[in-house]
Design an enzyme around this catalytic site. Structure first.
Site, mmCIF file in Angstrom:
data_model
loop_
_atom_site.group_PDB
_atom_site.id
_atom_site.type_symbol
_atom_site.label_atom_id
_atom_site.label_comp_id
_atom_site.label_asym_id
_atom_site.label_seq_id
_atom_site.Cartn_x
_atom_site.Cartn_y
_atom_site.Cartn_z
ATOM 1 N N ASP A 129 -6.495 -3.545 -1.517
ATOM 2 C CA ASP A 129 -5.310 -3.152 -0.758
ATOM 3 C C ASP A 129 -4.505 -4.348 -0.233
ATOM 4 O OD1 ASP A 129 -3.749 -2.268 1.657
ATOM 5 O OD2 ASP A 129 -4.679 -0.344 1.195
ATOM 6 N N SER A 160 0.826 -1.208 0.000
ATOM 7 C CA SER A 160 0.000 0.000 0.000
ATOM 8 C C SER A 160 0.864 1.264 0.000
ATOM 9 C CB SER A 160 -0.961 -0.050 1.192
ATOM 10 O OG SER A 160 -1.988 0.890 1.088
#
Length: 404
Positions: A191, A68
């Protein structure tokens, strides 16, 4: 503790640092990896660490793995762009164009990740140096962790290739907050923090002998204030009190904090899907309640309303969100156990803040970001002072290839 070292500004750690350093002396030809946790705007701490590394010309790493926001920070470290991460977080992720919670709740306007990635693309207002990055990666490997949406499995995608933008989008696609589908290689992604908040096991599986982990939270078990309320889940949970304050709502922050434990329990309860679902609320109900809360006792952060919030923003796919939360809980605990008790042939150093950072995952105050950046830079400098000579001697990476 023989193979694991937490590294922060805590003076009591010095004895452990010296003992760990002594154990490394004499080792050579080791594959050293750099693993980077996400955390949204809390990545400002990582930006400080990396700027300290760049200033010292320190990079003995043969493998980079980021999740991320950690993958975004890695991008600028690999491209050798000093203060890039700082500028991106302070000047771009705080812009209303990137994320505005009120507009998100009232108009379903998600986090504008696409706008942010365009800004760092060639020709963008804060473009990454692709030529330098690809030169650096001639003898190294860089991977961004993303989560397959169908299996919730962590997958590691090569960085700085032709699909670099889609790879970063996949790694940073926070569930609920970024609600556009991310399609890449005939799969849909979310994510990377859902399945591997700190992708250290992947570095080990790829043959790393020693890994340096940069975290954006204190090491669990090392700081009593730390906990698992972090990463993408916290992006939902902790931004709301700050936003209440910014909207000047008639809502006591003390009351908000008082129900924090209730929220933790509620998240745990969401592991079990209710047999009977309540009617899904309309999209504009929560935004309307925000306005009404100025003259009422309506609690924005009550457990019931958080559940309604997830239902609204998840467009009715609450079961899907619960699956992701379950995956996050499980892999987070497994990861921390692995870090604190690594295999005998694997050594881990965790660079982390001494205490919880002042900044939030989103909607952070710029003064808080500045403080956390400076802490990261100081910690990074201390790490270089203690370990640069040792790690430069140990790395299997040839001297001519270490810093470009």
């Amino acid at each position: 503790m023989l193979n694991h070292l937490p590294f922060s500004l805590n003076e009591s750690d010095l004895q452990h640092v010296n003992a760990f350093s002594t154990r490394l002396l004499g080792a050579s030809k080791l594959k050293i990896a750099l693993v980077v946790q996400g955390g949204g705007q809390r990545g400002i701490f990582t930006a400080g660490v990396f700027d300290a590394f760049l200033e010292a010309g320190f990079d003995p790493f043969e493998l980079y793995v980021g999740t991320s926001a950690g993958a975004l920070n890695l991008s600028s470290f690999i491209s050798r762009q000093h203060q890039f991460g700082y500028n991106f977080i302070v000047n771009y992720t705080t812009d209303n164009e990137f994320f505005n919670l009120y507009k998100y709740l009232s108009k379903q306007k998600p986090m504008n990740l696409d706008w942010a990635l365009e800004s760092v693309a060639p020709g963008g207002s804060l473009q990454l140096d692709f030529a330098t990055a690809r030169l650096v990666l001639r003898h190294r490997t860089a991977l961004a962790c993303a989560t397959r949406k169908d299996t919730l499995q962590d997958i590691y995608l090569p960085m700085y290739q032709s699909d670099w933008q889609d790879v970063l989008r996949a790694s940073c696609a926070i569930p609920v907050i970024y609600n556009h589908p991310v399609n890449l290689r005939d799969l849909e992604w979310v994510d990377g923090g859902v399945s591997a908040a700190v992708p250290v096991r992947e570095a080990w599986l790829r043959g790393a002998d020693l890994v340096v982990v940069v975290r954006t939270e204190p090491v669990p078990g090392h700081d009593d204030d730390s906990g698992v309320l972090y990463d993408w889940r916290e992006k939902i949970e902790t931004v709301l009190p700050e936003y209440i304050e910014r909207l000047s709502l008639n809502q006591s922050l003390d009351k908000v904090k008082a129900i924090h434990s209730e929220l933790i329990q509620r998240f745990e309860q969401w592991k079990f899907i209710r047999n009977e679902k309540e009617p899904e609320p309309k999209v504009d109900e929560l935004a309307k309640s925000i306005e009404q809360s100025k003259n009422s006792n309506w609690r924005l952060l009550s457990a019931d309303n958080i559940e309604r919030f997830l239902s609204i923003t998840g467009k009715g796919k609450s079961a899907e969100i619960l699956e992701m939360l379950n995956r996050y809980y499980r892999t987070y605990d497994e990861m921390n156990s692995f870090l604190l008790n690594p295999p005998d042939d694997f050594k881990v150093i965790q660079i982390a803040p001494e205490r919880g950072l002042k900044s939030r995952a989103l909607l952070s105050d710029k003064d808080d970001l500045e403080i956390d950046y400076r802490e990261g830079k100081v910690v990074g400098r201390h790490f270089v002072e203690h370990f640069s000579e040792i790690l430069n001697e140990m790395t299997a990476l040839k001297k001519s290839r270490r810093m470009i």
